[in-house]
Design an enzyme around this catalytic site. Structure first.
Site, PDB file in Angstrom:
ATOM      1  N   HIS A 125      81.128  51.347  62.074  1.00 46.85           N
ATOM      2  CA  HIS A 125      80.578  52.283  63.054  1.00 46.85           C
ATOM      3  C   HIS A 125      81.676  52.910  63.896  1.00 46.85           C
ATOM      4  O   HIS A 125      82.798  52.406  63.963  1.00 46.85           O
ATOM      5  CB  HIS A 125      79.572  51.576  63.976  1.00 46.85           C
ATOM      6  N   LYS A 129      80.443  52.215  69.861  1.00 45.57           N
ATOM      7  CA  LYS A 129      79.228  51.396  69.720  1.00 45.57           C
ATOM      8  C   LYS A 129      79.348  50.136  70.567  1.00 45.57           C
ATOM      9  O   LYS A 129      80.365  49.449  70.533  1.00 45.57           O
ATOM     10  CB  LYS A 129      79.001  51.038  68.244  1.00 45.57           C
TER      11      LYS A 129
HETATM   12  N1  NAD Z   1      67.792  52.958  65.073  1.00 46.10           N
HETATM   13  C1  NAD Z   1      68.681  53.884  64.664  1.00 46.10           C
HETATM   14  O1  NAD Z   1      68.499  54.544  63.626  1.00 46.10           O
HETATM   15  C2  NAD Z   1      69.925  54.128  65.482  1.00 46.10           C
HETATM   16  C3  NAD Z   1      70.846  55.102  65.100  1.00 46.10           C
HETATM   17  C4  NAD Z   1      71.965  55.324  65.920  1.00 46.10           C
HETATM   18  C5  NAD Z   1      72.109  54.590  67.095  1.00 46.10           C
HETATM   19  N2  NAD Z   1      71.198  53.634  67.417  1.00 46.10           N
HETATM   20  C6  NAD Z   1      71.258  52.879  68.676  1.00 46.10           C
HETATM   21  O2  NAD Z   1      70.772  53.726  69.708  1.00 46.10           O
HETATM   22  C7  NAD Z   1      71.363  53.339  70.962  1.00 46.10           C
HETATM   23  C8  NAD Z   1      71.955  54.578  71.632  1.00 46.10           C
HETATM   24  O3  NAD Z   1      73.058  55.043  70.868  1.00 46.10           O
HETATM   25  P1  NAD Z   1      73.913  56.313  71.327  1.00 46.10           P
HETATM   26  O4  NAD Z   1      75.034  56.433  70.347  1.00 46.10           O
HETATM   27  O5  NAD Z   1      73.001  57.482  71.547  1.00 46.10           O
HETATM   28  O6  NAD Z   1      74.463  55.822  72.737  1.00 46.10           O
HETATM   29  P2  NAD Z   1      74.947  56.729  73.975  1.00 46.10           P
HETATM   30  O7  NAD Z   1      75.763  55.823  74.848  1.00 46.10           O
HETATM   31  O8  NAD Z   1      75.560  58.000  73.495  1.00 46.10           O
HETATM   32  O9  NAD Z   1      73.586  57.126  74.720  1.00 46.10           O
HETATM   33  C9  NAD Z   1      72.809  56.225  75.451  1.00 46.10           C
HETATM   34  C10 NAD Z   1      72.221  57.006  76.616  1.00 46.10           C
HETATM   35  O10 NAD Z   1      71.283  56.159  77.271  1.00 46.10           O
HETATM   36  C11 NAD Z   1      71.448  56.329  78.673  1.00 46.10           C
HETATM   37  N3  NAD Z   1      70.890  55.163  79.341  1.00 46.10           N
HETATM   38  C12 NAD Z   1      71.433  53.933  79.514  1.00 46.10           C
HETATM   39  N4  NAD Z   1      70.600  53.161  80.229  1.00 46.10           N
HETATM   40  C13 NAD Z   1      69.504  53.915  80.476  1.00 46.10           C
HETATM   41  C14 NAD Z   1      68.297  53.672  81.187  1.00 46.10           C
HETATM   42  N5  NAD Z   1      68.050  52.492  81.758  1.00 46.10           N
HETATM   43  N6  NAD Z   1      67.378  54.668  81.265  1.00 46.10           N
HETATM   44  C15 NAD Z   1      67.615  55.880  80.711  1.00 46.10           C
HETATM   45  N7  NAD Z   1      68.750  56.176  80.023  1.00 46.10           N
HETATM   46  C16 NAD Z   1      69.683  55.203  79.936  1.00 46.10           C
HETATM   47  C17 NAD Z   1      72.953  56.514  78.853  1.00 46.10           C
HETATM   48  O11 NAD Z   1      73.263  57.124  80.105  1.00 46.10           O
HETATM   49  C18 NAD Z   1      73.274  57.425  77.676  1.00 46.10           C
HETATM   50  O12 NAD Z   1      73.119  58.803  77.985  1.00 46.10           O
HETATM   51  C19 NAD Z   1      72.376  52.252  70.628  1.00 46.10           C
HETATM   52  O13 NAD Z   1      71.792  50.977  70.833  1.00 46.10           O
HETATM   53  C20 NAD Z   1      72.645  52.471  69.146  1.00 46.10           C
HETATM   54  O14 NAD Z   1      73.083  51.305  68.492  1.00 46.10           O
HETATM   55  C21 NAD Z   1      70.120  53.394  66.639  1.00 46.10           C
END
Ligand code: NAD
Length: 241
Positions: A125, A129
């Site tokens: 990744h 992450k």
């Molecule tokens: N299931 C899937 O297919 C899949 C795919 C990619 C990523 N993910 C997961 O999704 C999650 C997010 O990934 P990302 O790359 O977008 O991360 P990122 O850090 O770019 O985005 C996360 C966002 O959430 C916000 N946030 C944090 N706490 C919060 C809260 N309490 N309320 C509202 N917003 C809040 C942050 O400010 C940020 O803008 C991770 O856990 C990642 O592993 C899952």
């Protein structure tokens, strides 16, 4: 029109969800919430999508369930204990549906199905992450472990006697999982199946976060049709369970 709320709306995945749902003819994004924003507008949504942080998702999920919202969760970090807690909350909210999927990419769901006979997992990744191993790798390990048990097999043969800490990866359900973090990567996974004098490697690459959007939109459209309570994985909505 399905009213969609997005938690983590300014993040890498959340902003992509806002774009994809905003472009879908049958959806409108009526609440885009990130850190510091009030969650109240989510109370008017049909479905709330959470792509936040493993440290934030449980509080969000409890709030959404208590508010009677259906939820599609992509945030990673769901182990058995967290799934059990979510199930308990849902016991108090019989009309709420929650879909939690470790991976919304259709290719990755298929890879996990084909991977059930495999032995070791390497997940790769991007360097930002927050958690390791990935939710996809954890799910793959539990599928491999279940398949090995069903076949009456123990752990894969391994003669290692001495090893530097971590050299054999993390061991999840008896399956070794190796995590690589590197700038330039998005989300990738290899599963390895070793035989006598041969190795089969299955590899899935998400090259762009757009790869997750068909699955997220399928989740938004389908969550209300799922059985009440918790559904783990996109498999039943894809018809591959
Ligand atoms: N299931 C899937 O297919 C899949 C795919 C990619 C990523 N993910 C997961 O999704 C999650 C997010 O990934 P990302 O790359 O977008 O991360 P990122 O850090 O770019 O985005 C996360 C966002 O959430 C916000 N946030 C944090 N706490 C919060 C809260 N309490 N309320 C509202 N917003 C809040 C942050 O400010 C940020 O803008 C991770 O856990 C990642 O592993 C899952």
């Amino acid at each position: 029109m399905i009213k969609v709320g997005v938690l983590g709306a300014r993040g890498r995945m959340g902003s992509e969800v806002c774009r994809a749902a905003g472009a879908a003819a049958d959806m409108e994004v009526t609440a885009a919430v990130d850190v510091g924003d009030p969650r109240d507008p989510l109370g008017e949504c049909d479905v709330v999508v959470d792509f936040t942080h493993p440290g934030a998702v449980m509080d969000n999920l409890r709030w959404c369930i208590a508010s009677g919202r259906n939820v599609v969760v992509g945030t990673s970090g769901f182990d058995d204990a967290r799934l059990a807690t979510a199930g308990e909350w849902l016991g108090q909210a019989p009309d709420v549906r929650v879909l939690i999927a470790p991976n919304f990419s259709v290719g990755a769901v298929l890879m996990m199905h084909f991977a059930a006979q495999s032995a070791e997992v390497i997940e790769l990744h991007h360097a930002a992450k927050a958690d390791a191993p990935s939710g996809t790798a954890s799910r793959t390990a539990s599928l491999i472990s279940a398949a090995r048990s069903a076949a009456g097999l123990g752990p894969s043969p391994d003669a290692t006697v001495t090893a530097v800490d971590g050299a054999r990866g993390a061991v999840l359900n008896g399956v070794h999982v190796h995590s690589v973090r590197l700038s330039g990567l998005v989300a990738h996974q290899e599963v390895l199946l070793g035989g006598h004098g041969e190795v089969l490697t299955l590899r899935h690459d998400s090259l762009d976060r757009a790869s997750f959007m068909p699955g997220v939109l399928l989740g938004i459209r389908g969550v209300a049709s799922l059985p009440a309570g918790l559904t783990f994985g996109l498999d039943s909505l894809l018809g591959v369970d």
